[in-house]
Design a protein around this motif. Structure first.
Motif, PDB file in Angstrom:
ATOM      1  N   LEU A 116       0.815  -1.205   0.000  1.00  0.00           N
ATOM      2  CA  LEU A 116       0.000   0.000   0.000  1.00  0.00           C
ATOM      3  C   LEU A 116       0.850   1.257   0.000  1.00  0.00           C
ATOM      4  CD1 LEU A 116      -2.612  -1.063   2.706  1.00  0.00           C
ATOM      5  CD2 LEU A 116      -2.836  -1.239   0.221  1.00  0.00           C
ATOM      6  N   ILE A 117       0.315   2.306  -0.577  1.00  0.00           N
ATOM      7  CA  ILE A 117       0.937   3.626  -0.478  1.00  0.00           C
ATOM      8  C   ILE A 117       0.643   4.154   0.921  1.00  0.00           C
ATOM      9  CG2 ILE A 117       0.914   5.984  -1.358  1.00  0.00           C
ATOM     10  CD1 ILE A 117       0.066   4.842  -4.069  1.00  0.00           C
ATOM     11  N   SER A 118       1.675   4.264   1.733  1.00  0.00           N
ATOM     12  CA  SER A 118       1.474   4.587   3.145  1.00  0.00           C
ATOM     13  C   SER A 118       1.307   6.081   3.398  1.00  0.00           C
ATOM     14  CB  SER A 118       2.645   4.052   3.977  1.00  0.00           C
ATOM     15  OG  SER A 118       3.869   4.592   3.503  1.00  0.00           O
ATOM     16  N   GLU A 119       1.863   6.900   2.524  1.00  0.00           N
ATOM     17  CA  GLU A 119       1.741   8.346   2.714  1.00  0.00           C
ATOM     18  C   GLU A 119       1.893   9.041   1.366  1.00  0.00           C
ATOM     19  OE1 GLU A 119       6.409   9.232   3.930  1.00  0.00           O
ATOM     20  OE2 GLU A 119       4.874   9.231   5.496  1.00  0.00           O
ATOM     21  N   GLY A 120       1.365  10.237   1.292  1.00  0.00           N
ATOM     22  CA  GLY A 120       1.471  10.999   0.057  1.00  0.00           C
ATOM     23  C   GLY A 120       0.337  10.685  -0.903  1.00  0.00           C
ATOM     24  N   ALA A 121       0.533  11.032  -2.159  1.00  0.00           N
ATOM     25  CA  ALA A 121      -0.508  10.927  -3.178  1.00  0.00           C
ATOM     26  C   ALA A 121      -0.813   9.472  -3.513  1.00  0.00           C
ATOM     27  CB  ALA A 121      -0.067  11.666  -4.435  1.00  0.00           C
ATOM     28  N   THR A 122      -2.085   9.194  -3.805  1.00  0.00           N
ATOM     29  CA  THR A 122      -2.509   7.875  -4.262  1.00  0.00           C
ATOM     30  C   THR A 122      -2.553   7.861  -5.788  1.00  0.00           C
ATOM     31  OG1 THR A 122      -4.818   8.519  -4.047  1.00  0.00           O
ATOM     32  CG2 THR A 122      -3.809   7.420  -2.150  1.00  0.00           C
ATOM     33  N   LEU A 123      -2.889   6.718  -6.362  1.00  0.00           N
ATOM     34  CA  LEU A 123      -2.788   6.558  -7.813  1.00  0.00           C
ATOM     35  C   LEU A 123      -3.642   7.553  -8.611  1.00  0.00           C
ATOM     36  CD1 LEU A 123      -2.558   2.680  -8.217  1.00  0.00           C
ATOM     37  CD2 LEU A 123      -0.723   4.369  -8.359  1.00  0.00           C
ATOM     38  N   PRO A 124      -4.874   7.872  -8.201  1.00  0.00           N
ATOM     39  CA  PRO A 124      -5.632   8.855  -8.992  1.00  0.00           C
ATOM     40  C   PRO A 124      -4.946  10.219  -9.075  1.00  0.00           C
ATOM     41  CG  PRO A 124      -7.080   7.677  -7.495  1.00  0.00           C
ATOM     42  CD  PRO A 124      -5.681   7.312  -7.111  1.00  0.00           C
ATOM     43  N   GLU A 125      -4.125  10.524  -8.071  1.00  0.00           N
ATOM     44  CA  GLU A 125      -3.397  11.795  -8.078  1.00  0.00           C
ATOM     45  C   GLU A 125      -2.082  11.694  -8.834  1.00  0.00           C
ATOM     46  OE1 GLU A 125      -4.186  13.622  -3.767  1.00  0.00           O
ATOM     47  OE2 GLU A 125      -3.783  11.455  -3.715  1.00  0.00           O
ATOM     48  N   LEU A 126      -1.488  10.502  -8.848  1.00  0.00           N
ATOM     49  CA  LEU A 126      -0.191  10.317  -9.494  1.00  0.00           C
ATOM     50  C   LEU A 126      -0.321  10.119 -10.999  1.00  0.00           C
ATOM     51  CD1 LEU A 126       1.383   7.935  -6.833  1.00  0.00           C
ATOM     52  CD2 LEU A 126       2.084  10.294  -7.295  1.00  0.00           C
ATOM     53  N   LEU A 127      -1.464   9.627 -11.439  1.00  0.00           N
ATOM     54  CA  LEU A 127      -1.694   9.376 -12.859  1.00  0.00           C
ATOM     55  C   LEU A 127      -2.523  10.503 -13.464  1.00  0.00           C
ATOM     56  CD1 LEU A 127      -2.643   5.585 -12.619  1.00  0.00           C
ATOM     57  CD2 LEU A 127      -0.438   6.516 -13.352  1.00  0.00           C
ATOM     58  N   SER A 128      -2.468  10.617 -14.780  1.00  0.00           N
ATOM     59  CA  SER A 128      -3.357  11.561 -15.456  1.00  0.00           C
ATOM     60  C   SER A 128      -4.788  11.034 -15.375  1.00  0.00           C
ATOM     61  CB  SER A 128      -2.943  11.726 -16.917  1.00  0.00           C
ATOM     62  OG  SER A 128      -3.216  10.535 -17.639  1.00  0.00           O
ATOM     63  N   GLU A 129      -5.735  11.897 -15.647  1.00  0.00           N
ATOM     64  CA  GLU A 129      -7.137  11.470 -15.578  1.00  0.00           C
ATOM     65  C   GLU A 129      -7.445  10.336 -16.549  1.00  0.00           C
ATOM     66  OE1 GLU A 129     -11.657  13.350 -16.008  1.00  0.00           O
ATOM     67  OE2 GLU A 129      -9.926  14.663 -15.729  1.00  0.00           O
ATOM     68  N   PRO A 130      -6.995  10.408 -17.831  1.00  0.00           N
ATOM     69  CA  PRO A 130      -7.244   9.268 -18.733  1.00  0.00           C
ATOM     70  C   PRO A 130      -6.570   7.978 -18.265  1.00  0.00           C
ATOM     71  CG  PRO A 130      -6.690  11.235 -19.988  1.00  0.00           C
ATOM     72  CD  PRO A 130      -6.408  11.556 -18.551  1.00  0.00           C
ATOM     73  N   GLU A 131      -5.351   8.100 -17.724  1.00  0.00           N
ATOM     74  CA  GLU A 131      -4.668   6.912 -17.224  1.00  0.00           C
ATOM     75  C   GLU A 131      -5.439   6.280 -16.075  1.00  0.00           C
ATOM     76  OE1 GLU A 131      -0.019   8.161 -18.216  1.00  0.00           O
ATOM     77  OE2 GLU A 131      -0.923   8.685 -16.274  1.00  0.00           O
ATOM     78  N   TRP A 132      -5.916   7.113 -15.163  1.00  0.00           N
ATOM     79  CA  TRP A 132      -6.656   6.574 -14.024  1.00  0.00           C
ATOM     80  C   TRP A 132      -7.964   5.935 -14.469  1.00  0.00           C
ATOM     81  CZ3 TRP A 132      -6.648   4.219  -9.807  1.00  0.00           C
ATOM     82  CH2 TRP A 132      -7.796   4.107  -9.026  1.00  0.00           C
ATOM     83  N   ARG A 133      -8.652   6.530 -15.440  1.00  0.00           N
ATOM     84  CA  ARG A 133      -9.899   5.939 -15.930  1.00  0.00           C
ATOM     85  C   ARG A 133      -9.638   4.548 -16.519  1.00  0.00           C
ATOM     86  NH1 ARG A 133     -11.154  11.110 -18.187  1.00  0.00           N
ATOM     87  NH2 ARG A 133     -10.571  10.302 -20.252  1.00  0.00           N
ATOM     88  N   THR A 134      -8.571   4.437 -17.313  1.00  0.00           N
ATOM     89  CA  THR A 134      -8.223   3.137 -17.892  1.00  0.00           C
ATOM     90  C   THR A 134      -7.889   2.126 -16.808  1.00  0.00           C
ATOM     91  OG1 THR A 134      -7.346   4.186 -19.892  1.00  0.00           O
ATOM     92  CG2 THR A 134      -6.622   1.930 -19.437  1.00  0.00           C
ATOM     93  N   LEU A 135      -7.115   2.554 -15.807  1.00  0.00           N
ATOM     94  CA  LEU A 135      -6.734   1.658 -14.726  1.00  0.00           C
ATOM     95  C   LEU A 135      -7.949   1.261 -13.891  1.00  0.00           C
ATOM     96  CD1 LEU A 135      -4.626   0.156 -13.103  1.00  0.00           C
ATOM     97  CD2 LEU A 135      -4.179   2.265 -11.828  1.00  0.00           C
ATOM     98  N   ALA A 136      -8.813   2.207 -13.589  1.00  0.00           N
ATOM     99  CA  ALA A 136      -9.992   1.907 -12.778  1.00  0.00           C
ATOM    100  C   ALA A 136     -10.860   0.857 -13.465  1.00  0.00           C
ATOM    101  CB  ALA A 136     -10.790   3.186 -12.526  1.00  0.00           C
ATOM    102  N   GLU A 137     -11.044   0.997 -14.770  1.00  0.00           N
ATOM    103  CA  GLU A 137     -11.847   0.019 -15.504  1.00  0.00           C
ATOM    104  C   GLU A 137     -11.160  -1.342 -15.520  1.00  0.00           C
ATOM    105  OE1 GLU A 137     -14.944  -1.660 -17.228  1.00  0.00           O
ATOM    106  OE2 GLU A 137     -14.870   0.416 -16.493  1.00  0.00           O
TER     107      GLU A 137
END
Length: 328
Positions: A116-137
């Motif tokens: 797990l990411i223990s501190e700081g930004a999580t994946l939706p913040e680290l990735l671009s919006e299109p990247e996160w949408r693809t990953l979420a799906e």
């Protein structure tokens, strides 16, 4: 390591998906003639590029090696029939993870904060919006809610992407060749021992920076749409005894991806092969040697560990073993 492209599909090869669950195109068969010739030449240049079943002998020592495919497939029945007598005659079956290691790994996966990411930004913040949408799906397709996946380390998500969504049912079945071999050993009264500690998978990536992990993840996302094709290609290659072919296919096709040159792609593949395959092989060799002191041994591990410069077969040959490919 700018992109670390091969990681997910290297693990997919070691945990190859089932053909029945995935309906796709064989990418090797679809290659243009020139690329197909390049692929065949690259495979042929590797030590021991073909074969899933081998015998190694040195003096009176006898070792049988089985390159495995970790998920269920009806074609495993032929393999079991071919190797049953060798297991019955062995003093031990060595596998990547025995029953105790599997249980420990499952517990660690549920509780280990390293995932797990223990501190700081999580994946939706680290990735671009299109990247996160693809990953979420992609995570939804694997039965993982995006809000849970958001907190995973990028390397861990990349590993999950390495198993196409169409093959997830095969993972749950837990009836791959390794597991079937362990049951055969148990039925024969042959002990099963592990080649490596259960937490090896965590240490493979501990040296990567966050940016390297994110690059690895980003490189996996464009391949998501062709996951079924890779699954079929991996399975076809394994059951043809040509697992090395898929590694070389990924290396060659990566030459044409944005941001790559042939030189940079080959360098990254070499670094990943060293970290994920060859280093583990060298660690396994003393375990195998120690077991052989007790009598005949059968050892089973992901098929991609057999070939190559520091593949298990090359390491054994350098230690004075005579090698013989056996039919399945």
């Amino acid at each position: 390591m700018r992109r670390l492209l091969p990681l997910a599909f290297a693990f997919a090869l070691l945990c190859g998906p089932t053909v029945a669950a995935c309906d796709g195109e064989n990418l090797v068969e679809a290659l243009p003639q020139a690329q197909r010739a390049e692929l065949e030449a690259a495979v042929a240049a590797q030590p021991f590029p073909e074969g899933n079943f081998w015998r190694a002998t040195r003096g009176g020592q006898v070792l049988h090696l089985i390159g495995t495919y970790h998920l269920d497939d009806p074609r495993h029945a032929a393999t079991l029939a071919a190797v049953a007598s060798r297991i019955e005659a062995a003093t031990v079956l060595l596998v990547e993870a025995g029953p105790e290691e599997e249980a420990a790994l499952q517990a660690a996966m549920a509780e280990n904060p390293a995932l797990l990411i223990s501190e700081g930004a999580t994946l939706p913040e680290l990735l671009s919006e299109p990247e996160w949408r693809t990953l979420a799906e992609a995570m939804r397709a694997r039965g993982i809610p995006p809000f849970v996946a958001a907190k995973f380390q990028p390397w861990y998500v990349s590993m999950m992407l390495g198993i196409p969504a169409c093959a997830m049912q095969g993972i749950g079945a837990q009836n791959g060749l390794d597991r079937q071999l362990m049951r055969a050993a148990d039925d024969a009264g042959v002990p099963v021992r592990a080649l490596e500690p259960f937490d090896t998978v965590f240490t493979l990536f501990e040296h990567l920076t966050e940016e390297e992990q994110l690059s690895m993840l980003r490189s996996s996302l464009p391949l998501e749409a062709r996951g079924a094709d890779y699954a079929v290609t991996l399975a076809d290659a394994y059951f043809a005894g040509e697992s090395r072919q898929v590694w070389e296919l990924m290396r060659i096709t990566s030459h044409e991806l944005p941001g790559y040159t042939a030189e940079s792609a080959d360098a990254e593949f070499a670094r990943m092969e060293e970290a994920v395959i060859f280093e583990r092989n060298r660690d396994w060799l003393p375990v195998i040697e120690a077991a052989l002191a007790e009598g005949p041994v059968v050892v089973a591990f992901g098929a991609l560990h057999l070939p190559g410069r520091d593949g298990i077969l090359s390491l054994l040959e350098r230690e004075g073993f005579t090698l013989e490919a056996l039919p399945l």
